[in-house]
Design a protein around this motif. Sequence first.
Motif, PDB file in Angstrom:
ATOM      1  N   ALA A   1     100.533 -48.103 -58.498  1.00 22.63           N
ATOM      2  CA  ALA A   1     100.221 -47.300 -59.892  1.00 22.63           C
ATOM      3  C   ALA A   1     101.294 -46.581 -60.361  1.00 22.63           C
ATOM      4  CB  ALA A   1      99.016 -46.202 -59.413  1.00 22.63           C
TER       5      ALA A   1
ATOM      6  N   GLU B   1     102.706 -48.971 -62.583  1.00 22.73           N
ATOM      7  CA  GLU B   1     101.800 -49.171 -63.784  1.00 22.73           C
ATOM      8  C   GLU B   1     102.241 -47.962 -64.768  1.00 22.73           C
ATOM      9  OE1 GLU B   1      97.798 -50.591 -63.403  1.00 22.73           O
ATOM     10  OE2 GLU B   1      98.211 -49.941 -61.225  1.00 22.73           O
ATOM     11  N   ASN B   2     102.154 -46.655 -64.251  1.00 20.26           N
ATOM     12  CA  ASN B   2     102.606 -45.527 -65.069  1.00 20.26           C
ATOM     13  C   ASN B   2     103.809 -45.792 -65.903  1.00 20.26           C
ATOM     14  OD1 ASN B   2     100.141 -44.449 -64.374  1.00 20.26           O
ATOM     15  ND2 ASN B   2     101.138 -43.150 -62.585  1.00 20.26           N
TER      16      ASN B   2
ATOM     17  N   ALA C   1     103.203 -54.515 -62.138  1.00 20.54           N
ATOM     18  CA  ALA C   1     103.338 -53.590 -61.289  1.00 20.54           C
ATOM     19  C   ALA C   1     103.391 -54.234 -59.929  1.00 20.54           C
ATOM     20  CB  ALA C   1     102.288 -52.337 -61.617  1.00 20.54           C
ATOM     21  N   HIS C   2     102.331 -54.921 -59.783  1.00 20.81           N
ATOM     22  CA  HIS C   2     102.328 -55.723 -58.478  1.00 20.81           C
ATOM     23  C   HIS C   2     103.398 -56.499 -58.099  1.00 20.81           C
ATOM     24  CE1 HIS C   2      98.429 -54.526 -56.825  1.00 20.81           C
ATOM     25  NE2 HIS C   2      97.940 -54.568 -57.973  1.00 20.81           N
TER      26      HIS C   2
ATOM     27  N   VAL D   1     100.312 -55.289 -67.535  1.00 20.96           N
ATOM     28  CA  VAL D   1     100.933 -54.142 -66.838  1.00 20.96           C
ATOM     29  C   VAL D   1     100.744 -53.968 -65.396  1.00 20.96           C
ATOM     30  CG1 VAL D   1     100.688 -51.416 -66.741  1.00 20.96           C
ATOM     31  CG2 VAL D   1     101.233 -52.504 -68.914  1.00 20.96           C
ATOM     32  N   HIS D   2      99.317 -54.269 -65.457  1.00 20.63           N
ATOM     33  CA  HIS D   2      98.951 -54.251 -63.849  1.00 20.63           C
ATOM     34  C   HIS D   2      99.366 -55.311 -62.881  1.00 20.63           C
ATOM     35  CE1 HIS D   2      95.793 -53.539 -60.566  1.00 20.63           C
ATOM     36  NE2 HIS D   2      95.831 -54.570 -60.720  1.00 20.63           N
TER      37      HIS D   2
ATOM     38  N   LEU E   1     105.551 -48.517 -66.541  1.00 18.14           N
ATOM     39  CA  LEU E   1     105.362 -49.571 -67.497  1.00 18.14           C
ATOM     40  C   LEU E   1     104.546 -49.277 -68.842  1.00 18.14           C
ATOM     41  CD1 LEU E   1     104.646 -52.510 -65.010  1.00 18.14           C
ATOM     42  CD2 LEU E   1     106.561 -52.476 -66.513  1.00 18.14           C
ATOM     43  N   GLN E   2     103.557 -48.367 -68.603  1.00 22.03           N
ATOM     44  CA  GLN E   2     102.643 -48.290 -69.737  1.00 22.03           C
ATOM     45  C   GLN E   2     103.492 -47.271 -70.415  1.00 22.03           C
ATOM     46  OE1 GLN E   2      99.421 -49.358 -70.422  1.00 22.03           O
ATOM     47  NE2 GLN E   2      99.849 -48.519 -72.196  1.00 22.03           N
TER      48      GLN E   2
ATOM     49  N   LYS F   1      97.055 -54.204 -70.995  1.00 22.82           N
ATOM     50  CA  LYS F   1      96.793 -53.594 -69.836  1.00 22.82           C
ATOM     51  C   LYS F   1      96.931 -54.566 -68.579  1.00 22.82           C
ATOM     52  CE  LYS F   1      93.267 -50.365 -67.831  1.00 22.82           C
ATOM     53  NZ  LYS F   1      91.744 -49.816 -68.216  1.00 22.82           N
ATOM     54  N   GLN F   2      96.184 -55.663 -68.885  1.00 19.65           N
ATOM     55  CA  GLN F   2      96.200 -56.668 -67.460  1.00 19.65           C
ATOM     56  C   GLN F   2      97.759 -56.936 -67.277  1.00 19.65           C
ATOM     57  OE1 GLN F   2      94.564 -60.662 -68.234  1.00 19.65           O
ATOM     58  NE2 GLN F   2      93.396 -60.124 -66.384  1.00 19.65           N
TER      59      GLN F   2
END
Length: 206
Positions: A140, A143-144, A166-167, A162-163, A146-147, A159-160
């Motif tokens: 996460a 994710e933050n 991040a993984h 980004v998720h 990247l967002q 959004k998908q």
Amino acid sequence: MKKQEVPASVKDEQLVKKRRNQMIKGAINLFKDKGFHRTTTREIAKASGFSIGTLYEYIRKKEDVLYLVCDSIYDEVRNRLEKEIDHANGTLDNLKLAIRYYFTVCHDMQDEVLVMYQEAKSLSKDALPYVLKKELEMVAMFENVLQACVDNGELALDKQDVHILAHNIFVQGQMWAFRRWALQREYTLEQYIELQTNLLTKECSV
């Protein structure tokens, strides 16, 4: 998900912390070389520098040692990332710095990351969700970052995306540890970081 408590018969909290840190260091090398299941509690005690009787003053069973090892590794990685990663700076340069720092942490903690990758599956059904939640909290963080880049117009991701990205960042950092037998024959850490950063960001840069 609450932190799992490992009971100790010793009441001195500082001594418990000291002995468990010795235990964690000794167990990491054993788990790396032999695996969790083939390592005995007697071997863990010897590697920790005390008797098996002393060992059982600080844990109940061998699975407690694995939990303490995993919990400690994730805490150290997370604490180091929290110190260095700027979540609010939505620039591509900041994202690249975050990736670089995380990959460097994985390099510094290669043995620990390898143990986590190989042995987390052996955690108890109660401990595993707690430990995996810690990993998702670190994902996460990316994710933050990247967002923030998306919000700043630096990256074109939904959004998908980004998720998933991040993984990907999280796993590619770990890969330096669990594929090091092959990767370090061909790349320096700097080369690996540069190649992976370019691959991770080139398709989504504006």
